[in-house]
Design a protein around this motif. Structure first.
Motif: not given
Length: 218
Positions: A60-77
């Motif tokens: 989650l970012k604003a003006r290029g600044v990181l506001l929050r970093d959330m980890k993806i536990e698992d991903v399927k595409v």
């Protein structure tokens, strides 16, 4: 034993770097496209999400600044690879949508009068929605036939059963949806993400329909 000539060592190192660059060329191109896409959003006074499936993180970012970093536990595409560029969120939907209380100022005024409480002009009570009121399982629809199903990491027995059923349903239904969209001549990509319950709720809470976001294919 003579020392290895400096220029020859530098030449060998340069060849090594070139070889690595060729081997990871796709990765460099991906990073370049991501930087170009984010630059378009960073210029605007908005917040935006980067769903980086490759690095298994949601930023989650604003003006290029990181506001929050959330980890993806698992991903399927499933489906067509996603192009890295800003794309609007068309819709977010959940089985149990958060319900906002409908405010009726006249009714509120009558209730306050009945209880002999002098109402303050132009004021009424509002029960504000909080993070815990947000759904932890939902679907996001983006332009160009891209769908992201978000599920929270299973905590209790009931949640595990629900997530197992959801996961199986996702796998079973993808071929049919792919064929249907192919007949219609539309692109189709389906992404299944598992995050912590808090992160899943936070994304739903902060992600606004029609906002521009970026998806990075793994």
């Amino acid at each position: 034993m003579k020392s290895f000539p400096g220029f020859l060592l530098a030449f060998v190192m340069l060849l090594s770097l070139c070889a690595n660059a060729v081997a990871r060329g796709t990765g460099f191109e991906s990073e370049t496209r991501l930087l170009e896409a984010e630059l378009q959003l960073a210029k605007k006074p908005i917040i935006y999400f980067i769903f980086n499936l490759k690095n298994r993180e949601v930023l989650l970012k604003a003006r290029g600044v990181l506001l929050r970093d959330m980890k993806i536990e698992d991903v399927k595409v499933w489906g067509v690879a996603v192009e890295i560029k800003p794309r609007p969120l068309l819709k977010k939907s959940a089985m149990f949508e958060p319900k906002r209380e409908n405010i009726d100022p006249d009714k509120n005024k009558e209730e306050e009068t009945d209880t002999n409480t002098a109402p303050k002009p132009g004021t009424f009570d509002i029960e504000a929605l909080e993070l815990q009121d947000m759904p932890a399982s939902y679907r996001l629809e983006f332009q160009e036939g891209i769908f992201i199903s978000v599920r929270s990491k299973s905590a209790g027995f009931t949640s595990k059963l629900y997530n197992i059923a959801s996961y199986l349903g996702w796998h079973v239904s993808r071929p049919a949806l792919t064929i249907w969209n192919s007949i219609k001549g539309r692109p189709y990509t389906s992404i299944y993400l598992t995050l912590s319950e808090e992160d899943a709720r936070s994304i739903y809470w902060s992600l606004v329909e029609n906002s521009e976001n970026i998806i990075v294919h793994p």
